[in-house]
Design an enzyme around this catalytic site. Structure first.
Site, PDB file in Angstrom:
ATOM      1  CE  LYS A   1      56.920   2.831 -12.329  1.00  0.00           C
ATOM      2  NZ  LYS A   1      57.790   3.604 -13.245  1.00  0.00           N
TER       3      LYS A   1
ATOM      4  CB  SER B   1      55.310   5.705 -15.293  1.00  0.00           C
ATOM      5  OG  SER B   1      56.580   5.129 -15.049  1.00  0.00           O
TER       6      SER B   1
ATOM      7  CB  SER C   1      59.246   6.856 -15.072  1.00  0.00           C
ATOM      8  OG  SER C   1      58.486   6.925 -16.248  1.00  0.00           O
TER       9      SER C   1
END
Lengths: 476, 479
Positions: B71, B146, B170
């Site tokens: 990420k 996310s 997330s």
């Protein structure tokens, strides 16, 4: 009018070697800007602060020395505000409110003038960076930021509004600096290592805060100015505004920075990256056990173990460097009483006269001890010694060398002295006659011999010869 | 392990494996857009080095040759780390996050940096400055957020494994929407050093994978004490505590399904799929009971107050003075900062900063922040009580199915409601895993299991049973 002054002092923990939350060196003075920085103290995204445990130890030591109550579980908070000297735009600090617990609360400092100043709290926090204006704060076209200072550990000491005069404020600050130096946590002689904000109110009226005061002398001046300013306002029937003022050192006035309405809301909240720190009793005991000798203990030891007169001991133990000088003299074999007399008496007054500090390399225990030995060995008189000491402080030369170079060695040659005594007797017939009845006249004759030798005559021998001669004179 | 062998190591060499993966990425990426940065050359070079090491017999990492998508809020030295924001468009961290060092040490290959909601704020990956990621099961839909890029990359087999970060769900949200396994570890189990903070007290880096076994492998590679993270659990405390002592499998798993996570706001089809899966498991080794966890209903508002408060403070550092986007000088600091931040941050980030600033302000701090912390304490107490009687708490991971791109962006509150089932694990710090438990109209449904602190092993054991028993027919993603 009743004056109330409270001080907020920020002291860098200059002996930590590293910053509060990273391993950057804290010994940045004199180095190129932005050379003592790392991702952590620059607050780069992703970095986390890591509490320097030695800072905790120093904080506990300060709290103990100021008779403050160490809190069993302390917390770190974030103080949020935007300013270019703060890499993260928040400062990791402590907070005495909400659930916040600083390292210590309460405490006091006793001044030598017999006044006790109460402490409100002590906290640990990080120093912001340094803004360097090209020119003055008002006229600068640009401002440069040196982050070397950012993240240096500070202890903040906040007093109760117990201080009554600007002079007392200065005495308190000096005392505080001395204590920190004894503890070995902060070197107050380093530029900017101790900074002070002052709160002042008159007659229970509105409180005004003065920021950015650089030295103890300036604190006294700023407070004096502020008292006069506020008195004048009152006399004119005007009200004192609650505001923050800046001390302009060059003009020696305070100027308004901001008034109450615009005072920031710091949005304090617990720092999530640092767990609350448990300070156990055992930990505190261990720090207490390792505390260096503090002034009152030093004084007692000087009196009891070294037979130093109380008055001298009190002065010598008050200041770390002075006590170090004294102890070094004793360590080098000097008689403690003699050494204490010379340091407290002549040395200190000469330093004032020459405007020299104790840190000056010309002030050396070795020289003092050498001088004491010259007296003890009968090589110079006390009077000559005073001259030698002054010269040594001026030039940094050793007493022995001064005595040799300037031929100040005592005259112990009996034949020479006998001749001089005879000379004096011939020249002072009246005094010789008086001397048989009057001790003052005896001293006068001895003094005359000393005068002829510019003080170098061995006083003991001279006295003996004068008295012998007197006893030999037949009374007609 | 079957899946792992089948895909990862059927190639003759690691280099071949990586080359095929890169080829697949270039084919699928235009549609899915899982990545912000693909590290083709770097990955191929690493693959060659690993092949050499394997030939010499000196490679010993647990993840040797496996590709990991990371990420883009996890710092990678020399590789831009944008947080999906214009603010950090060209931010090249001068250091690696601890998890990156751990991956390197285990022989993993970082294949790229994945797309995400800006500063991890969102659950649809639509707030990214780089544009949205699309759900591999239905490109008209969101992949969740996310960590949507990580979820999408793993689901579409554009990486073997992925790292996400989980602040309020997330990792679990995109894992659920993309039909993969995702873990939110115990707070402090994985180092946060190098994870760009959104809400420090809530977030953990978490593994995502197509199987429970691979997820476990990745978790074990990144777990461990990190002296650089003051909130990292010390090694001596990692042994199961009183609460975590039930990491040994009992004769049967006792599972609590709290009434508060079903019903209102939960898609009936999702609820049914989850309950069906649970009842199927009752045939095997599970004992499922429903019960009450009353404080769950206060978790969502408490979560948003704390997350936004911390975010408002964390994001203050983006002022353009030292790095990142900077607006030209506007006659004073305040205005220059304002312009920089107005240009650099997107709408959702600004919304959360403003709300967080408000909740921390004098006069509101006690009303919101302090109260939220109390809810948190209450929740922990309730969970601890529940774990005296149960091994796991179960329910849907997401209350709804993956929604269409653009469907919810206009209504932030509706968007925030999606987090209702995931935030309790973040507020309590307890570990939680999501596993696919069914498909509705070709869209995956995730089931969440929560365990006591450091109960990750328990989660993996239970999840593996689900995986075996449910034997889901996963729709092919083969474009």
């Amino acid at each position: 009018m009743d004056v109330k002054i409270g001080l907020e002092i920020h002291c860098q923990l200059t002996n930590l070697r590293t910053k509060l939350f990273c391993n950057c060196s804290s010994d940045y003075r004199g180095d190129e800007p932005n050379t003592h920085i790392c991702p952590i103290c620059m607050g780069l995204p992703g970095t986390l602060p890591l509490l320097n445990e030695k800072a905790l130890e120093d904080g506990v030591a300060v709290a103990l020395a100021l008779n403050s109550e160490i809190q069993p579980k302390m917390t770190f908070y974030r103080k949020n505000y935007f300013y270019p000297d703060m890499p993260k735009n928040f400062q990791i600090s402590q907070f005495d409110g909400g659930d916040g617990v600083p390292i210590a609360k309460g405490g006091f400092v006793d001044l030598d003038v017999g006044r006790r100043i109460k402490i409100r709290r002590i906290q640990i926090e990080e120093d912001p960076a340094k803004l360097v204006y090209s020119g003055t704060i008002d006229t600068a076209e640009e401002v440069l930021i040196d982050y070397n200072r950012a993240g240096i550990a500070l202890v903040e000491i906040v007093t109760e509004p117990d201080i009554r005069t600007p002079r007392e404020a200065r005495l308190f600050l000096q005392k505080l600096r001395d204590i920190l130096e004894f503890l070995g946590v902060s070197d107050g002689s380093l530029e900017g290592s101790m900074r002070c904000d002052a709160n002042i109110s008159l007659g229970g009226g509105t409180r005004v805060e003065i920021k950015n005061i650089s030295s103890f002398k300036e604190v006294e001046r700023a407070l004096r100015f502020e008292i006069t300013r506020q008195k004048r306002l009152s006399a004119e029937g005007l009200t004192v505004q609650r505001e923050t003022r800046h001390w302009d050192e060059s003009r020696r006035i305070t100027v308004s920075l901001r008034v109450k309405e615009t005072e920031e809301d710091y949005r304090y909240f617990p720092e999530p990256d640092i767990m609350p720190v448990v300070v156990s009793e055992q930990y505190v005991d261990a720090v207490r056990g390792a505390l260096p000798e503090l002034p009152h203990r030093k004084k007692d030891r000087y009196v009891e173990d070294l037979n130093v007169p109380v008055q001298n001991a009190a002065i010598l133990s008050r200041n770390l460097r002075l006590s170090q000088l004294f102890e070094r003299c004793v360590g080098l074999g000097a008689d403690p009483v003699e050494a204490s007399n010379w340091i407290v008496g002549d040395l200190l007054s000469y330093l004032r006269e020459l405007d020299l500090s104790l840190e000056d390399p010309k002030v050396r225990a070795e020289h003092l001890v050498e001088m004491l030995r010259l007296i003890e060995d009968g090589l110079i008189s006390g009077k000559i010694a005073k001259e030698v000491l002054l010269e040594s402080l001026k030039t940094g030369k050793s007493p022995k060398r001064i005595v040799e170079e300037r031929g100040l060695m005592k005259i112990g040659d009996e034949e020479l002295l006998e001749r001089l005594v005879e000379e004096v007797f011939r020249e002072n017939r009246r005094a010789v006659l008086d001397a048989r009845l009057n001790e003052e006249a005896v001293n006068y004759l001895i003094g005359q011999v000393m005068k002829k030798t510019a003080g170098k005559a061995d006083p003991v021998l001279t006295s003996k010869l004068v008295r012998l001669k007197l006893s030999q004179i037949e009374v007609g | 392990m079957a899946r792992l062998m089948e895909y990862s190591f059927k190639e003759a060499s690691i280099e071949e494996h990586v080359a095929k993966l890169i080829e697949r990425i270039s084919r699928l990426e235009p549609e899915i857009h899982a990545y912000i940065t693909v590290l083709e050359e770097q990955a191929l070079q690493k693959a060659k080095r690993l092949d050499d090491a394997l030939n010499k017999g000196v490679a010993k990492g647990k993840l040797t040759g496996m590709t990991v998508a990371v990420k883009d809020n996890i710092c990678t030295k020399g590789v831009r780390t944008t947080c999906g924001s214009r603010m950090l468009l060209n931010f090249n961290p001068p250091y690696d996050a601890t998890v990156i060092n751990q991956l390197e040490a285990q022989g993993a290959i970082i294949i790229g940096k994945t797309n995400m909601d800006e500063f991890a704020m969102g659950n649809s990956t639509e707030t990214s400055y780089f544009g949205p990621t699309r759900n591999p099961f239905d490109p008209s839909r969101v992949p969740g957020g996310s960590s949507g890029g990580s979820g999408g990359a793993v689901a579409a087999e554009m990486a073997d494994l992925a790292l996400g970060s989980d602040t309020g769900g997330s990792v679990r949200c995109p894992a659920s929407f993309c039909g993969v396994v995702g873990l939110k570890p115990t707070y402090g189990a994985v180092s946060r050093y190098g994870l760009i903070s959104y809400a420090n007290s809530l977030e953990q880096i978490g593994p995502m994978a197509r199987t429970v076994e691979m997820c476990k492998l990745l978790f074990e590679a990144i777990a461990g004490h990190d002296p650089l993270d003051g909130t990292s659990i010390p090694e001596e405390l990692r042994r199961p505590t009183e609460l975590g002592s039930r990491t040994e499998r009992r004769s049967k798993f006792k599972v609590l399904v709290p009434a508060q996570i079903l019903g209102e706001g939960t898609d009936e089809r999702v609820e049914k799929a989850v309950l069906n899966a649970l009842s199927e498991m009752e045939m095997v080794e599970f004992e499922v009971r429903s019960g009450d966890l009353p404080s769950l209903s206060a978790a969502l508002p408490a979560y948003y107050v704390i997350a936004m408060s911390e975010a408002s403070s964390n994001l203050a550092r983006y002022d353009g003075v030292r790095y990142g986007h900077q607006s030209p000088w506007k006659h004073d600091w305040d205005e220059t900062y304002s312009a920089t931040r107005a240009e650099g941050f997107g709408v959702e980030v600004k919304r959360r900063i403003i709300l967080g600033t408000y909740t921390l302000s004098a006069g509101y701090y006690h009303k919101y922040y302090v109260k939220a912390q109390k809810v948190r304490t209450l929740l922990i107490t309730e969970f601890k009580e529940a774990f005296k009687r149960f091994d796991l708490i179960a329910g849907p991971t997401m209350p709804i199915l993956p929604f269409r791109i653009g469907e919810k962006v206009k209504d932030p509150l509706e968007m925030y409601m999606c987090d209702v089932d995931t935030v309790p694990a973040n507020l309590t710090g307890f570990p939680a895993i999501t596993i696919p438990c069914g498909f509705i109209e070709g869209l995956p449904v995730g089931l969440q299991l929560i365990a006591p602190p450091l109960g990750e092993e328990l989660l993996f054991q239970a999840a593996r049973l689900f995986e075996e028993e449910l034997s889901l027919r996963v729709p092919r993603i083969n474009r």
